[in-house]
Enzyme design. Sequence first.
Site, short mmCIF file in Angstrom:
data_model
loop_
_atom_site.label_atom_id
_atom_site.label_comp_id
_atom_site.label_asym_id
_atom_site.label_seq_id
_atom_site.Cartn_x
_atom_site.Cartn_y
_atom_site.Cartn_z
N LYS A 53 86.25 59.21 99.10
CA LYS A 53 87.55 58.62 100.68
C LYS A 53 86.96 57.03 101.49
O LYS A 53 86.75 56.58 101.54
CB LYS A 53 87.89 59.75 101.42
CG LYS A 53 89.14 60.51 100.65
CD LYS A 53 89.24 61.61 101.19
CE LYS A 53 89.98 62.66 100.51
NZ LYS A 53 90.60 64.20 100.82
N GLN A 97 89.45 67.09 105.61
CA GLN A 97 89.72 67.94 104.93
C GLN A 97 89.74 69.39 104.85
O GLN A 97 89.25 70.51 105.55
CB GLN A 97 88.06 67.56 103.99
CG GLN A 97 87.81 67.87 102.73
CD GLN A 97 88.65 67.31 101.82
OE1 GLN A 97 88.80 65.91 101.96
NE2 GLN A 97 89.33 67.91 100.74
N ASP A 120 97.04 62.16 106.19
CA ASP A 120 97.43 63.07 104.93
C ASP A 120 99.35 63.24 105.02
O ASP A 120 99.51 64.19 104.11
CB ASP A 120 96.67 63.98 104.67
CG ASP A 120 95.62 64.28 103.71
OD1 ASP A 120 95.68 63.44 103.41
OD2 ASP A 120 94.59 64.96 103.92
#
Length: 293
Positions: A53, A97, A120
């Site tokens: 990312k 994460q 997200d």
Amino acid sequence: MFQLLDGKALSTQIKEEIATEVRHLMAEGHRTPHLAAVIVGNDGASQTYVANKEKSSHEVGYTSSVYRYPECTTEKELLESIHFLNNDPEIDGFIVQLPLPKHINEQHVIDAISPDKDVDGFTAINVGRMVLGEEAFVPATPMGICTLLKRYGIETAGKHCVVIGRSNIVGTPVANLLSRKGYDCTVTLCHSRTQNLAEITRTADILVVAIGKPEFVTADMVKPGAVVIDVGIHRIPDESRKSGYRIIGDVKHSEVDNLCSWVTPVPGGVGPLTIISLLENTMKAYKRNLNLK
Ligand code: NAD
């Protein structure tokens, strides 16, 4: 003969489009979009995802920062970090994460993320907005699947789409998105309690597989001519590779691919588009943050 839904090539193309947009924004005197990531502990796969990312952010000209915390970080300390990121006006969006260490409640952490920075798309507010068809940050993997179908011009309207897997990050949202106006699929969502799974999957024009079991989908489960989207990612030991492993999916490609009209490879299918979605969501957050069109 099947054709590949080449996520790697498509992601390169979309990254160039985003990079061009960033250059235009810079030329107009704006700062760069800023995506941050929070990672707790030393999980190998998570480190790789975050590194990818970060690399992709740099490639398109974004600012990227990674906040690394040790495994022993408490939930309270992590929530303080989330609070800091929520309030930093220079950070447009961030991700936490997953998975987090077992002593931290993931839902508490997700709930603490500002919906405006939740690139997200995991917070209850964004999930609710998505289901209502309102403007929302849509989770990256389902959004990536939709981008693949759209950019490759795959006809979805009126098609029977079977999704295997009902997780909150893949199966459930992709089933929702593909049933909505614009995609207009007739969707069947299958899961671990579904009976006669193969009978159902054989009726799929579009089969989305997000089950988390290596090579689970075999030729007898696929209708000839189907579009097959393999979301699965598994590292399996392989002595013949320098890395010592190779990546396989949830679909047994050696026997399924020849039946398909279109199929995503693993790796290089859905994975690269997941990162693209994150970059697109960050651009959206950035424009909102700076009141840009
Ligand atoms: P998950 O484990 O949360 O969910 C799996 C789902 O499969 C569950 O809903 C379960 O009901 C269903 N299932 C399990 N066994 C079944 C069976 N025998 N028959 C029918 N359904 C069954 O998994 P997830 O987080 O949705 O991830 C799925 C896969 O996708 C994993 O391999 C994961 O690594 C991968 N993944 C890839 C990306 C990407 O960017 N490519 C992103 C997220 C997840």
